[in-house]
Motif scaffolding. Structure first.
Motif, PDB file in Angstrom:
ATOM      1  N   GLY A  80      47.361 -14.361  -4.797  1.00  0.00           N
ATOM      2  CA  GLY A  80      46.109 -14.595  -5.507  1.00  0.00           C
ATOM      3  C   GLY A  80      46.301 -15.128  -6.907  1.00  0.00           C
ATOM      4  O   GLY A  80      45.506 -15.947  -7.386  1.00  0.00           O
ATOM      5  N   GLN A  81      47.371 -14.692  -7.595  1.00  0.00           N
ATOM      6  CA  GLN A  81      47.607 -15.133  -8.969  1.00  0.00           C
ATOM      7  C   GLN A  81      47.829 -16.632  -9.035  1.00  0.00           C
ATOM      8  O   GLN A  81      47.337 -17.307  -9.948  1.00  0.00           O
ATOM      9  CB  GLN A  81      48.814 -14.390  -9.554  1.00  0.00           C
ATOM     10  N   GLY A  82      48.569 -17.162  -8.062  1.00  0.00           N
ATOM     11  CA  GLY A  82      48.797 -18.609  -8.026  1.00  0.00           C
ATOM     12  C   GLY A  82      47.506 -19.382  -7.858  1.00  0.00           C
ATOM     13  O   GLY A  82      47.264 -20.384  -8.548  1.00  0.00           O
ATOM     14  N   ARG A  83      46.654 -18.926  -6.944  1.00  0.00           N
ATOM     15  CA  ARG A  83      45.376 -19.580  -6.701  1.00  0.00           C
ATOM     16  C   ARG A  83      44.469 -19.482  -7.928  1.00  0.00           C
ATOM     17  O   ARG A  83      43.834 -20.455  -8.343  1.00  0.00           O
ATOM     18  CB  ARG A  83      44.706 -18.933  -5.485  1.00  0.00           C
ATOM     19  N   LEU A  84      44.435 -18.302  -8.536  1.00  0.00           N
ATOM     20  CA  LEU A  84      43.585 -18.084  -9.702  1.00  0.00           C
ATOM     21  C   LEU A  84      43.989 -18.987 -10.859  1.00  0.00           C
ATOM     22  O   LEU A  84      43.144 -19.628 -11.506  1.00  0.00           O
ATOM     23  CB  LEU A  84      43.660 -16.614 -10.116  1.00  0.00           C
ATOM     24  N   ASP A  89      43.570 -23.713 -14.464  1.00  0.00           N
ATOM     25  CA  ASP A  89      44.239 -24.906 -14.995  1.00  0.00           C
ATOM     26  C   ASP A  89      43.404 -26.164 -14.746  1.00  0.00           C
ATOM     27  O   ASP A  89      43.282 -27.022 -15.631  1.00  0.00           O
ATOM     28  CB  ASP A  89      45.626 -25.049 -14.365  1.00  0.00           C
ATOM     29  N   GLU A  90      42.832 -26.268 -13.557  1.00  0.00           N
ATOM     30  CA  GLU A  90      42.011 -27.439 -13.237  1.00  0.00           C
ATOM     31  C   GLU A  90      40.793 -27.518 -14.161  1.00  0.00           C
ATOM     32  O   GLU A  90      40.474 -28.588 -14.686  1.00  0.00           O
ATOM     33  CB  GLU A  90      41.558 -27.361 -11.774  1.00  0.00           C
ATOM     34  N   LEU A  91      40.120 -26.401 -14.363  1.00  0.00           N
ATOM     35  CA  LEU A  91      38.897 -26.412 -15.160  1.00  0.00           C
ATOM     36  C   LEU A  91      39.190 -26.612 -16.650  1.00  0.00           C
ATOM     37  O   LEU A  91      38.492 -27.380 -17.326  1.00  0.00           O
ATOM     38  CB  LEU A  91      38.124 -25.105 -14.947  1.00  0.00           C
ATOM     39  N   PHE A  92      40.210 -25.951 -17.172  1.00  0.00           N
ATOM     40  CA  PHE A  92      40.553 -26.138 -18.587  1.00  0.00           C
ATOM     41  C   PHE A  92      41.082 -27.548 -18.842  1.00  0.00           C
ATOM     42  O   PHE A  92      40.773 -28.171 -19.872  1.00  0.00           O
ATOM     43  CB  PHE A  92      41.597 -25.108 -19.025  1.00  0.00           C
ATOM     44  N   THR A  93      41.868 -28.069 -17.911  1.00  0.00           N
ATOM     45  CA  THR A  93      42.421 -29.420 -18.075  1.00  0.00           C
ATOM     46  C   THR A  93      41.315 -30.472 -18.091  1.00  0.00           C
ATOM     47  O   THR A  93      41.403 -31.476 -18.807  1.00  0.00           O
ATOM     48  CB  THR A  93      43.423 -29.728 -16.948  1.00  0.00           C
ATOM     49  N   SER A  94      40.247 -30.226 -17.328  1.00  0.00           N
ATOM     50  CA  SER A  94      39.147 -31.195 -17.253  1.00  0.00           C
ATOM     51  C   SER A  94      38.451 -31.381 -18.599  1.00  0.00           C
ATOM     52  O   SER A  94      37.798 -32.407 -18.821  1.00  0.00           O
ATOM     53  CB  SER A  94      38.126 -30.766 -16.190  1.00  0.00           C
ATOM     54  N   ILE A  95      38.592 -30.390 -19.497  1.00  0.00           N
ATOM     55  CA  ILE A  95      38.006 -30.531 -20.839  1.00  0.00           C
ATOM     56  C   ILE A  95      39.104 -30.518 -21.905  1.00  0.00           C
ATOM     57  O   ILE A  95      38.856 -30.209 -23.073  1.00  0.00           O
ATOM     58  CB  ILE A  95      36.950 -29.441 -21.122  1.00  0.00           C
ATOM     59  N   ASP A  96      40.322 -30.826 -21.463  1.00  0.00           N
ATOM     60  CA  ASP A  96      41.449 -31.076 -22.366  1.00  0.00           C
ATOM     61  C   ASP A  96      41.831 -29.857 -23.199  1.00  0.00           C
ATOM     62  O   ASP A  96      42.190 -29.982 -24.369  1.00  0.00           O
ATOM     63  CB  ASP A  96      41.127 -32.264 -23.291  1.00  0.00           C
ATOM     64  N   GLN A  97      41.772 -28.675 -22.589  1.00  0.00           N
ATOM     65  CA  GLN A  97      42.193 -27.459 -23.280  1.00  0.00           C
ATOM     66  C   GLN A  97      43.459 -26.907 -22.614  1.00  0.00           C
ATOM     67  O   GLN A  97      43.431 -26.484 -21.457  1.00  0.00           O
ATOM     68  CB  GLN A  97      41.093 -26.394 -23.229  1.00  0.00           C
ATOM     69  N   PRO A  98      44.606 -26.909 -23.315  1.00  0.00           N
ATOM     70  CA  PRO A  98      45.832 -26.367 -22.730  1.00  0.00           C
ATOM     71  C   PRO A  98      45.785 -24.839 -22.620  1.00  0.00           C
ATOM     72  O   PRO A  98      45.191 -24.162 -23.468  1.00  0.00           O
ATOM     73  CB  PRO A  98      46.925 -26.805 -23.708  1.00  0.00           C
TER      74      PRO A  98
END
Length: 376
Positions: A80-84, A89-98
């Motif tokens: 579950g941790q990998g999926r979470l 990562d996908e959502l934060f990356t979409s708004i350019d937040q590392p």
């Protein structure tokens, strides 16, 4: 909101996943991601403590209920941790937040050098503009060294980084005088100061949701830990993450717990919240007054009874004769060594190799008073 804060946000499984399917509630997560990124853009240091790994793992593997066997639960958490983290990562990356992933157990916080290294890592990530996402390292944690719930973990992390705010997001709007799902006449509680929190008695459910591990009692415990470390704590509904900004702007949303104005230094916070006590020392009334009111160290002759099988330089609870904890500290001697010491012959201490003949069991610099108003 011109002052720049260090903020820890904990979100529970009940907010992240659907109760029946355990699938992630992407709308809530997306709102959370946008809010935390906005806070970061405003100049605040932000940490997210995220539950949900076990629930997501159960969903991915089509497991119908959370397993009780620790090894199986740890394996499911790893899935579950990998999926979470992928979703975050996908959502934060979409708004350019590392972002960065940090997995902790109590072991990392119990050893002083590891504790300092962990704090330095968080500070380095803040300087890089990164939002750390923290979870307990379920895959390797042994039962004795588990935080047990992410409410406690979030308070420990907040203390570690000397945060200004801890937000505990849950499935209710406020702390209530009783569980509103069971008691319709339960009353919401908006503000709790440090004195009220110490005396607070509510009919709080001790269990969490079907897929979570923390109920309201764990949230109250986390609030007590955090406020004692000087951290303002808020329990509020995780369905509306955007409310975090409103709360920081002064709006009364959720239950706010006022911080103690006199909080301990970094080392004493580590002793209070990073270490896991492995024994008890029972003290008489005079000894309690000496350490709590006069700022004295704890001497060999002050101890009337010892419990536990602790080693030297481990943490212990200091208790009154009734067993109530009044302080915590790091001992200079092991249980075995203390048993060897005759209270009437302190010259025996010179024969012990540990501390060069000191008669101090707990030095005042390694001692933290747990209660300001101690019943003797």
């Amino acid at each position: 909101m011109s002052y720049k804060h260090t903020i820890v946000v904990k979100i529970g499984t009940s907010n992240l996943t659907q109760p029946e399917t355990r699938k992630l509630v992407l709308s809530t997560i997306n709102s959370l991601v946008k809010t935390l990124t906005k806070l970061r853009q405003l100049g605040h240091n932000v940490v997210l403590v995220s539950s949900g790994a076990v629930g997501v793992g159960c969903s991915r593997l089509k497991v119908k209920e959370t397993p009780k066997k620790i090894s199986l639960k740890q394996a499911i958490a790893a899935v579950g941790q990998g999926r979470l983290m992928h979703v975050y990562d996908e959502l934060f990356t979409s708004i350019d937040q590392p972002i960065a992933q940090i997995l902790l157990t109590r072991r990392e916080l119990m050893e002083r050098s590891c504790y300092i290294n962990a704090r330095n890592t968080f500070n380095a990530l803040f300087k890089l503009g990164v939002i750390p996402i923290v979870n307990e390292n379920d895959t390797v944690a042994i039962e004795e060294l588990k935080f047990g719930d992410n409410d406690t973990l979030s308070a420990s992390v907040a203390s570690l980084i000397n945060a200004d705010w801890l937000f505990i997001l849950t499935d209710v709007d406020y702390l209530y005088s009783a569980d509103p799902r069971l008691f319709p006449d339960a009353q919401p509680i908006s503000n709790v100061d440090s004195v009220q929190l110490a005396k607070l008695q509510v009919q709080a459910n001790s269990t969490g949701s079907q897929w979570g591990t923390g109920g309201m009692l764990t949230k109250l415990t986390a609030a007590k830990l955090a406020t004692k470390a000087g951290i303002t704590t808020v329990i509020t509904n995780g369905k509306y993450p955007e409310n975090l900004i409103k709360i920081l702007d002064g709006e009364d949303i959720g239950t706010k717990f006022g911080a103690y104005l006199e909080n301990d230094n970094a080392r004493k916070r580590w002793i209070s919240y990073g270490l896991l006590p492995t024994g008890k020392l029972y003290l008489n009334e005079e000894s309690i007054i000496a350490i709590s009111q006069k700022g004295k160290s704890l001497l060999v002759a002050d101890v009337i009874r010892v419990e536990g099988n602790f080693k030297s330089f481990e943490a212990v609870r200091l208790c009154n004769e009734g067993g109530e904890e009044v302080a915590r500290g790091i001992v200079n001697y092991s249980k075995h060594e203390i048993d060897k010491i005759n209270k009437n012959r302190l010259d025996n201490i010179s024969q012990l190799p540990t501390c060069d003949g000191y008669e101090t069991i707990v030095h005042k610099n390694n001692l933290v008073i747990s209660k300001k108003n101690i019943r003797l």
